[in-house]
Design an enzyme around this catalytic site. Sequence first.
Site, PDB file in Angstrom:
ATOM      1  CG  ASP A  93      -6.133  -3.027  -3.685  1.00 52.90           C
ATOM      2  OD1 ASP A  93      -6.774  -2.292  -2.908  1.00 52.90           O
ATOM      3  OD2 ASP A  93      -4.949  -3.343  -3.506  1.00 52.90           O
ATOM      4  CG  HIS A 115      -5.449  -2.689   0.460  1.00 48.86           C
ATOM      5  ND1 HIS A 115      -4.841  -2.185  -0.667  1.00 48.86           N
ATOM      6  CD2 HIS A 115      -4.892  -2.036   1.519  1.00 48.86           C
ATOM      7  CE1 HIS A 115      -3.979  -1.256  -0.316  1.00 48.86           C
ATOM      8  NE2 HIS A 115      -3.977  -1.155   0.994  1.00 48.86           N
ATOM      9  CB  SER A 153      -0.956  -0.055   1.190  1.00 54.39           C
ATOM     10  OG  SER A 153      -1.970   0.896   1.070  1.00 54.39           O
TER      11      SER A 153
END
Length: 487
Positions: free
Chosen positions: A427, A455, A206
Amino acid sequence: MKKPIVTLLLGAAFLTACAAEPSAPAGEKAAGAGAVAWGKCTDLVGPDGKQLTPGPGVECGTLQVPLDHARPDGDKIGLALIRVKASGDRLGSLVFNFGGPGGSGVDTLAVAATTFGKLGSRYDLVSFDPRGVDRSSGVKCGGEIGKLLSAGADADQDKLAKEFAAACQKDSGKVLPHVGTVNAAKDLDLLRSALGDRQLNYFGFSYGTHLGAVYATHFPKNVGRFVLDGGFDPTVTFEERVLTQATGFDGAFEAFAEDCVAQSCELGADPAAVEKTVEDLLDGLKTKPIKVGDRELTYGLGQLAVITPLYAKQTWPMLEQAVAAARKGNATVLLALADAYTGRRANGTYTTMMTSLAAINCADTTERPTAAQAAAIDEKVRKIFPILSGEASIGACAHWPARGDNAAKRIDATGSGPIVVIGGKGDPATPYQWSTRLTEQLKTGVLVTYEGEGHGAYLSGNECVTTTVESYVLEGKLPAKGTSCPA
């Protein structure tokens, strides 16, 4: 907002060509790099807020780095580190950033080390609290973050944001100008040197993909085996970011509703009914919060509670169960989900997760949306996915006391070894198009597509993704161009 994926998953679970060679020891030392005195970990905290007992081979330490990299001989801050020593024949160190920005890498690796056990057979697994996070001069903002997060639907968001920014300046004014991603990337190179590695081997999730990409931009020759999972495109504006994420979470919400019905759902007989049940529950919180002990599940906290399980397909059943219970007056699990998202501890205090997030996001851009601009953007979000709306998150930088810059938006790793970027088609938080754009910006990126939901791809348990990553990191086998992993 980019949530630390490993922390999120573990917290939720608790509630229910040739690649670059691996780093060589005793490599080139970065200017100003110090040494790490490793020792026993004494303050590790689990997702439940309780003290953790470190497992075998786990050590903690501190690395002193310049507060201002332009003044290397000036004031220093300590970066908190954790290391899990390799269980087998060691190749070097593998450094993790689990996302945020604002997530504690120290606490996360303490809990997640076994998840990366195969990688840990050949590498010392290393993580850290980046500057401005928790133990590393974490940004503190009085008690304002609690007020901001739990505010009712009719709260004056601009007033709350102004009070929040003032509290951050009062408590952390010294560090605020120095918490941006470029500074964190410079810290990473000092860490690489302190670990004795010629090149940095790195696994970012991320926001960690942004940090890794900035590092590769500034130190391309020091890039070892790099994996960036759930890529973020740092060139997007605030408006582009929130609208893209609103679309992503709307898709995840629809997928959740369809899956819920397929599994015999308590919330409705068809996907539209499931979605309406959740939305009606949240709407009811605007005028009538649900009591949970001496606290209340407000509309704002309810939004966060619903969003949290949408990050991973594994936690979708928790959303169904939590909403079903709340409809009967028991919002305990929903409130716990919100607390997991915001870093609220059982004693009512907060980690610096949300305050650090605001500080780093505002440091990485010159954008300062006004209240009117934030309201206009929020109206667009409401039309896409109202559960994600909220002017406070959009306008958090409007009154920020430290100037930002756009240096972290420039990505170009020309001259580095190949960098593996993994993008998930489903995602919601870092949508697939961001991974494709990040790959292009890096110039040396190799895109791996994951066709599934959630995610981050490596933690989905998908065998194709796992094998692809581990073959690269452990053996240097670079994925073929166009590699795609089915769900």
